[in-house]
Design a protein around this motif. Structure first.
Motif, mmCIF file in Angstrom:
data_model
loop_
_atom_site.group_PDB
_atom_site.id
_atom_site.type_symbol
_atom_site.label_atom_id
_atom_site.label_comp_id
_atom_site.label_asym_id
_atom_site.label_seq_id
_atom_site.Cartn_x
_atom_site.Cartn_y
_atom_site.Cartn_z
ATOM 1 N N LEU A 22 -44.194 -8.910 9.563
ATOM 2 C CA LEU A 22 -44.366 -7.563 10.104
ATOM 3 C C LEU A 22 -44.424 -7.558 11.632
ATOM 4 O O LEU A 22 -43.813 -6.700 12.282
ATOM 5 C CB LEU A 22 -45.663 -6.948 9.551
ATOM 6 C CG LEU A 22 -45.612 -6.483 8.090
ATOM 7 C CD1 LEU A 22 -46.983 -6.023 7.638
ATOM 8 C CD2 LEU A 22 -44.577 -5.371 7.904
ATOM 9 N N SER A 23 -45.149 -8.510 12.212
ATOM 10 C CA SER A 23 -45.254 -8.563 13.669
ATOM 11 C C SER A 23 -43.912 -8.853 14.313
ATOM 12 O O SER A 23 -43.554 -8.277 15.343
ATOM 13 C CB SER A 23 -46.287 -9.613 14.092
ATOM 14 O OG SER A 23 -45.870 -10.907 13.676
ATOM 15 N N THR A 24 -43.119 -9.745 13.666
ATOM 16 C CA THR A 24 -41.782 -10.059 14.200
ATOM 17 C C THR A 24 -40.873 -8.845 14.133
ATOM 18 O O THR A 24 -40.135 -8.528 15.072
ATOM 19 C CB THR A 24 -41.158 -11.227 13.405
ATOM 20 O OG1 THR A 24 -42.025 -12.363 13.473
ATOM 21 C CG2 THR A 24 -39.792 -11.594 13.976
ATOM 22 N N MET A 25 -40.933 -8.132 13.002
ATOM 23 C CA MET A 25 -40.087 -6.947 12.829
ATOM 24 C C MET A 25 -40.477 -5.849 13.829
ATOM 25 O O MET A 25 -39.620 -5.258 14.498
ATOM 26 C CB MET A 25 -40.225 -6.416 11.407
ATOM 27 C CG MET A 25 -39.319 -5.212 11.114
ATOM 28 S SD MET A 25 -39.645 -4.476 9.520
ATOM 29 C CE MET A 25 -41.255 -3.750 9.801
ATOM 30 N N ILE A 26 -41.781 -5.588 13.956
ATOM 31 C CA ILE A 26 -42.249 -4.534 14.877
ATOM 32 C C ILE A 26 -41.912 -4.888 16.320
ATOM 33 O O ILE A 26 -41.492 -4.031 17.100
ATOM 34 C CB ILE A 26 -43.761 -4.314 14.699
ATOM 35 C CG1 ILE A 26 -44.043 -3.707 13.310
ATOM 36 C CG2 ILE A 26 -44.300 -3.388 15.787
ATOM 37 C CD1 ILE A 26 -45.505 -3.641 12.951
ATOM 38 N N ILE A 33 -44.411 -9.829 1.826
ATOM 39 C CA ILE A 33 -44.506 -9.321 3.216
ATOM 40 C C ILE A 33 -45.832 -9.803 3.797
ATOM 41 O O ILE A 33 -46.898 -9.401 3.346
ATOM 42 C CB ILE A 33 -44.445 -7.781 3.250
ATOM 43 C CG1 ILE A 33 -43.132 -7.293 2.643
ATOM 44 C CG2 ILE A 33 -44.593 -7.271 4.683
ATOM 45 C CD1 ILE A 33 -43.027 -5.785 2.532
ATOM 46 N N ASN A 34 -45.688 -10.694 4.786
ATOM 47 C CA ASN A 34 -46.903 -11.209 5.421
ATOM 48 C C ASN A 34 -47.026 -10.668 6.849
ATOM 49 O O ASN A 34 -46.127 -9.994 7.358
ATOM 50 C CB ASN A 34 -46.937 -12.738 5.418
ATOM 51 C CG ASN A 34 -45.662 -13.324 6.017
ATOM 52 O OD1 ASN A 34 -45.084 -12.758 6.948
ATOM 53 N ND2 ASN A 34 -45.227 -14.454 5.466
ATOM 54 N N GLY A 47 -39.421 -6.736 17.361
ATOM 55 C CA GLY A 47 -37.981 -6.580 17.567
ATOM 56 C C GLY A 47 -37.592 -5.116 17.734
ATOM 57 O O GLY A 47 -36.808 -4.757 18.627
ATOM 58 N N VAL A 48 -38.151 -4.253 16.877
ATOM 59 C CA VAL A 48 -37.856 -2.818 16.962
ATOM 60 C C VAL A 48 -38.358 -2.248 18.285
ATOM 61 O O VAL A 48 -37.662 -1.454 18.949
ATOM 62 C CB VAL A 48 -38.499 -2.068 15.773
ATOM 63 C CG1 VAL A 48 -38.364 -0.555 15.965
ATOM 64 C CG2 VAL A 48 -37.841 -2.484 14.466
ATOM 65 N N THR A 49 -39.544 -2.660 18.695
ATOM 66 C CA THR A 49 -40.129 -2.161 19.952
ATOM 67 C C THR A 49 -39.274 -2.564 21.144
ATOM 68 O O THR A 49 -39.007 -1.734 22.035
ATOM 69 C CB THR A 49 -41.557 -2.706 20.130
ATOM 70 O OG1 THR A 49 -42.347 -2.326 19.001
ATOM 71 C CG2 THR A 49 -42.183 -2.159 21.401
ATOM 72 N N VAL A 50 -38.839 -3.818 21.160
ATOM 73 C CA VAL A 50 -38.038 -4.308 22.285
ATOM 74 C C VAL A 50 -36.707 -3.580 22.352
ATOM 75 O O VAL A 50 -36.269 -3.146 23.429
ATOM 76 C CB VAL A 50 -37.835 -5.831 22.173
ATOM 77 C CG1 VAL A 50 -36.785 -6.314 23.188
ATOM 78 C CG2 VAL A 50 -39.147 -6.560 22.383
#
Length: 355
Positions: free
Chosen positions: A77-81, A72-73, A83-86
């Motif tokens: 994490l930034s991509t996942m967060i 986990i880099n 996507g969830v935020t959007v």
């Protein structure tokens, strides 16, 4: 007597209310937007709550089923967060837009659109703590404090009553699946919100009426302020009187300049004088070119004598012409005959004189 005139007993004028609106001062209640937002949220959740719930449930399920890589880099994490935020924002955006719409609409309905930058101006006295404390412990501040305490107490009582009415249910929650727990939590919360919303609606209506009354009282004017405003709008009565006198003098001079153009002056003989002119090829009827009473009548007669204009004494006709015909207007039809007889007499006398 001077102190009595400073008492604010007069209703505010339209001009003062307009100036207050330009400064953003209108009768508004802070409880109205709060009640409107709460009612709006309840309506949104009542009609669309299931859709929001399913959307959030699906998002949570996808997060729980997420295949996490061995490493986990920061990029992952930034991509996942992001996507969830959007996706969460897309679900909550209609609620936030609805809340904003209800808030704006409730403020507009209270006092209309009244945008002003006056309140944004920096005023040093606002930074003075002493003025702040005065505002807090003023009559209005104490009223707001009492109102807030009453509202908070009522909300607490309502919440307590609803929670206590479901008291037998709480031990059973530990045996229920997450779906049931969520259902009962939402149901109890909705019951609390409904009751709070109706209470806030009543508070908002009462507070709006009170704020409107208080604003009207604050806008009241003293008799001196009304007089000063009248002077600003209409001008100083002394100046206006002087202007009217000048205008009357100018009109009188213009009128006297037309006396030499008259064909006859009908007199009372001492009180009234009316100068008539009739050009058969230009006028449809005899016209009053000058008229006066008292001193002005005497001046008209003197000017007529200087220009050899005939003076004819006819008391009823002189009074009728003076009272019913304005300067520059044609005589009315019911006076045609009397005036025609005088003009015929004048023309006949002139004809005999020039033979």
């Amino acid at each position: 007597m001077a102190g009595g005139t400073d008492k604010k007993t007069e209703q505010p004028t339209r001009r003062k209310l307009k100036k207050a609106r330009e400064k953003g001062q209108v009768a508004r209640s802070r409880e109205v937007p709060a009640a409107a937002v709460l009612m709006g949220v309840i309506l949104i959740f009542y009609y669309f709550g299931q859709n929001f719930f399913h959307a959030l449930e699906n998002e949570m399920a996808s997060l729980l089923d997420l295949q996490v890589p061995q490493e986990i880099n920061l990029s992952y994490l930034s991509t996942m967060i992001r996507g969830v935020t959007v996706r969460t924002a897309a679900v909550l955006a209609p609620i936030l837009i609805g809340v904003l719409g209800f808030s704006v609409l409730s403020n507009v309905l209270q006092g209309g659109l009244a945008f002003s930058t006056h309140a944004l101006k920096l005023k040093p006295e606002k930074l003075n703590p002493k003025n702040g404390f005065k505002k807090i412990f003023s009559k209005n501040g104490l009223v707001e404090l009492v109102k807030s305490l009453v509202v908070v107490s009522a909300l607490s009582f309502i919440t307590y009553q609803v929670l206590m009415s479901h008291l037998p249910l709480y031990p059973k929650l530990v045996l229920m699946n997450p779906g049931k727990i969520l259902y009962w939590t939402a149901s109890i919360s909705f019951s609390v919100l409904i009751r709070i919303a109706f209470l806030m609606l009543v508070v908002a209506i009462l507070d709006f009426c009170f704020q409107k009354y208080r604003f009207r009282e604050q806008m009241k004017m003293s008799k001196k302020e009304v007089r000063e405003e009248y002077k600003e709008m209409e001008g100083d009565p002394t100046t206006k009187g002087r202007i009217r006198r000048i205008q009357r003098a100018m009109a009188r001079r213009r009128m006297m300049a037309d006396v030499p153009k008259a064909d006859v002056v009908v007199t009372n003989p001492t009180h009234y004088a009316v100068a008539l002119s009739y050009k058969t090829d230009e006028m449809e009827a005899p016209k009053v070119v000058a008229k006066g009473v008292g001193f002005l009548a005497q001046k008209i007669k003197e000017l007529a004598q200087q220009h050899a204009i005939p003076l004819v004494e006819n008391k009823p006709l002189a009074q009728a012409l003076y009272k019913s015909v304005e300067i520059g207007a044609y005589i009315p039809a019911h006076l045609y005959r009397a005036v025609a007889e005088i003009l015929a007499y004048i023309y006949k006398a002139k004809t005999i004189l020039y033979r």
